[in-house]
Design a protein around this motif. Structure first.
Motif, short mmCIF file in Angstrom:
data_model
loop_
_atom_site.label_atom_id
_atom_site.label_comp_id
_atom_site.label_asym_id
_atom_site.label_seq_id
_atom_site.Cartn_x
_atom_site.Cartn_y
_atom_site.Cartn_z
N UNK A 142 39.04 31.30 10.40
CA UNK A 142 38.57 32.54 9.78
C UNK A 142 39.73 33.51 9.52
N UNK A 143 40.94 32.97 9.38
CA UNK A 143 42.11 33.84 9.20
C UNK A 143 42.11 34.58 7.87
N UNK A 144 41.27 34.16 6.93
CA UNK A 144 41.19 34.84 5.63
C UNK A 144 40.79 36.31 5.78
N UNK A 145 40.17 36.66 6.90
CA UNK A 145 39.76 38.04 7.12
C UNK A 145 40.95 39.00 7.21
N UNK A 146 42.13 38.45 7.43
CA UNK A 146 43.35 39.26 7.53
C UNK A 146 44.17 39.23 6.24
N UNK A 147 43.60 38.68 5.17
CA UNK A 147 44.33 38.52 3.90
C UNK A 147 44.87 39.86 3.37
N UNK A 148 44.05 40.91 3.46
CA UNK A 148 44.44 42.20 2.88
C UNK A 148 45.21 43.08 3.87
N UNK A 149 45.41 42.61 5.08
CA UNK A 149 45.99 43.44 6.14
C UNK A 149 47.30 44.12 5.73
N UNK A 150 48.27 43.42 5.12
CA UNK A 150 49.54 44.08 4.79
C UNK A 150 49.39 45.27 3.84
N UNK A 151 48.34 45.29 3.04
CA UNK A 151 48.17 46.35 2.04
C UNK A 151 47.28 47.50 2.52
N UNK A 152 46.78 47.39 3.74
CA UNK A 152 45.89 48.43 4.26
C UNK A 152 46.67 49.61 4.81
N UNK A 153 46.02 50.77 4.83
CA UNK A 153 46.62 51.93 5.48
C UNK A 153 46.61 51.72 6.98
N UNK A 154 47.42 52.47 7.73
CA UNK A 154 47.41 52.32 9.19
C UNK A 154 46.02 52.48 9.81
N UNK A 155 45.24 53.44 9.30
CA UNK A 155 43.89 53.65 9.83
C UNK A 155 43.00 52.45 9.54
N UNK A 156 43.10 51.93 8.33
CA UNK A 156 42.31 50.77 7.95
C UNK A 156 42.71 49.54 8.76
N UNK A 157 44.00 49.40 9.02
CA UNK A 157 44.46 48.29 9.86
C UNK A 157 43.86 48.39 11.26
N UNK A 158 43.86 49.59 11.81
CA UNK A 158 43.27 49.79 13.14
C UNK A 158 41.80 49.43 13.15
N UNK A 159 41.09 49.85 12.09
CA UNK A 159 39.65 49.56 12.01
C UNK A 159 39.40 48.04 11.98
N UNK A 160 40.17 47.35 11.16
CA UNK A 160 39.98 45.91 11.04
C UNK A 160 40.32 45.18 12.33
N UNK B 167 32.93 43.21 3.47
CA UNK B 167 32.29 44.16 2.54
C UNK B 167 33.27 45.23 2.07
N UNK B 168 34.41 45.31 2.76
CA UNK B 168 35.55 46.11 2.34
C UNK B 168 36.80 45.33 2.75
N UNK B 169 37.93 45.63 2.21
CA UNK B 169 39.13 44.89 2.61
C UNK B 169 39.42 44.98 4.11
N UNK B 170 38.84 46.01 4.76
CA UNK B 170 39.10 46.24 6.18
C UNK B 170 37.81 46.21 7.01
N UNK B 171 36.75 45.63 6.47
CA UNK B 171 35.46 45.67 7.17
C UNK B 171 34.66 44.40 6.91
N UNK B 172 34.10 43.84 7.98
CA UNK B 172 33.27 42.64 7.91
C UNK B 172 31.86 43.00 7.44
#
Length: 484
Positions: A17-35, A204-209
């Motif tokens: 299920x590593x695809x869930x981290x696909x957008x991680x490098x492009x997320x803001x710090x807050x979004x990274x924390x949320x994910x 459902x969002x780049x940083x949310x399941x």
């Protein structure tokens, strides 16, 4: 830009299920924390197990095991059995008086179909008092407590994500309907990720399941979950243990006639030595579209009406003269705490039900948010009765439908299981109680008797000789004043 935590990445790679981290490098710090917080909290290995079991169960198709009526040793009725009812009530009241009984309410649903955005338990079915479903249930708990000498009866209220805050606010606004605040314990039904058809978790969002409720059977896992983020060690089950609760009555919010903490049902289940019990009502007619509790092979099960042949539907129990398959399921259960604690060990064997749905999601790798025109994924649900096949000691009690079951399912004016039928059935029950106690209720009069006064028709001797009329006579006003 923070890197993905190594342990988290390895864990999700191992789970596929590593695809869930696909957008991680492009997320803001807050979004990274949320994910990261979401992925850390998610039991991804369990999600994979649940998906695998559900798919295998679906592929296997319907069980080939023979469907048979319940054994006589596990099925009794209170219809026409007043002596048994009295005996079981006394046993139940003793258990309540000893502080061994708690009640668990499944209240995760919203009143959307009723035209309300509030939790379903907030709904007013139109009775003269305009009490909500929550209030009727709270007052019944209070009445049983008084019948048992003032014993504490903790009320575990299972909400869902959308209903928790408004439910808690509603209880606080109404001062917990007279119950001690410490005895009303809120907790939340769980969710499961939405999946692609091949079991990949959707975003459902780049940083949310993307998630969905896990069904009313999710209560079993929810009972082991923390009551709040600030109190990670206290769960509903640990709270029950700390209070010395041994028996739990569980029911759904949408039945205006439900007898909460019913001492008769509790006493019956204790007498039978049951780990799990179920209340049922008699099928109205052979082909009524309801699930019935029956045996599938040697296991207890809820069998859908579509699974029963016409011959079985019309089969007669020669010992009683009633339908052999008549135990209509009403989602009203008894459990020992010990049994609820044991479910964790068999949970992986319980097959979740798959629903194929149109699930909006963020596509990978494009990042585009799509609203599909046809089913593109699955949601998984567990039903509360899915535990029955794993129950060795079960007892089923038949109760009168007109006294204990009037569900609220449909929009006002539907004519079936709607607010008007709920109101009709509750008023009719209370009229029967008043007339049995010697009062006369005039045609068209709506006389409501508070649960604070009577739980099941007891304690109404004072109304003997009263005439309760529609036009507001002195007798009517006195009755309403005294009884509400």
């Amino acid at each position: 830009m923070a890197a993905v935590p190594v342990d988290l990445l390895k864990r999700y790679e191992a789970a596929g299920q590593e695809h869930l981290l696909h957008f991680y490098p492009k997320l803001s710090p807050t979004e990274q924390e949320d994910l990261v917080a979401q992925l850390t909290a998610l039991d991804v290995e369990r999600v994979n197990r649940v998906f695998k079991t559900a798919i295998e169960y679906e592929k296997a198709g319907a069980s080939s095991a023979a469907i048979n009526p319940l054994p006589a040793s596990t099925f009794e009725t209170i219809i026409g059995e007043p002596e048994k009812e009295v005996q079981w009530r006394e046993i139940g009241l003793k258990a309540i008086a000893a502080g061994k009984v708690g009640v668990l309410l499944m209240a995760g649903g919203q009143g959307t179909r009723l035209g309300s955005s509030d939790p379903k338990g907030c709904y007013d079915i139109g009775m003269p008092s305009h009490k909500s479903l929550f209030q009727y249930q709270a007052e019944r708990i209070g009445r049983v407590s008084r019948l048992a000498g003032g014993a504490s009866i903790p009320w575990y209220v299972m909400t869902s994500g959308p209903t928790r805050k408004p439910t808690e606010a509603f209880f606080k606004e109404h001062n917990f309907f007279g119950l001690p605040e410490k005895d009303v314990i809120f907790f939340e039904q769980g969710t499961l990720p939405c999946l692609t058809m091949d079991g990949k978790i959707l975003l459902d969002k780049p940083y949310s399941i993307a998630v969905a409720p896990d069904g009313n059977g999710g209560l079993y896992a929810a009972l082991r979950s923390p009551l709040s983020p600030s109190d990670s060690k206290r769960t509903p089950l640990s709270d029950m243990a700390a209070r010395g609760i041994a028996y739990i009555h569980t029911y759904g919010v949408d039945n205006c006639l439900v007898r909460v903490a019913d001492p008769v049902f509790i006493g019956y289940s204790i007498t039978k030595g049951a780990a799990c019990g179920a209340k049922v009502v008699r099928k109205a007619y052979p082909t009524e579209s309801v699930g019935v509790i029956a045996m599938r092979g040697d296991k207890f099960s809820v069998v859908e009406y579509s699974e029963i042949t016409e011959a079985q539907a019309n089969e007669i129990d020669t010992a009683t003269g009633e339908l052999a398959f008549r135990a209509a399921n009403i989602v009203n259960h008894f459990y020992t705490r010990e049994f609820l604690e044991s479910i964790e060990s068999i949970e992986d064997q319980m097959a979740f039900h798959i629903a194929r749905k149109k699930i909006p999601n963020v596509e990978i790798p494009s990042g585009e948010f799509v609203k599909p025109a046809k089913p593109n994924g699955i949601k998984m649900e567990l039903f509360v009765f899915d535990v029955f096949p794993f129950t060795q000691k079960m007892a089923v009690l038949e109760v009168p439908r007109q006294e204990e079951f009037s569900p609220l399912k449909n929009a006002p004016g539907t004519g079936v299981d709607d607010p008007q039928t709920s109101k009709r059935d509750l008023l009719a029950q209370q009229q029967r109680w008043l007339e049995a106690a010697g009062a006369k209720v005039a045609e068209g009069a709506e006389v409501e008797v508070s649960p604070k006064v009577t739980y099941a028709g007891e304690g109404l001797e004072g109304v003997k000789g009263w005439i309760l009329t529609k036009n507001g006579s002195a007798d009517t006003l006195e009755a309403l004043h005294l009884l509400q």
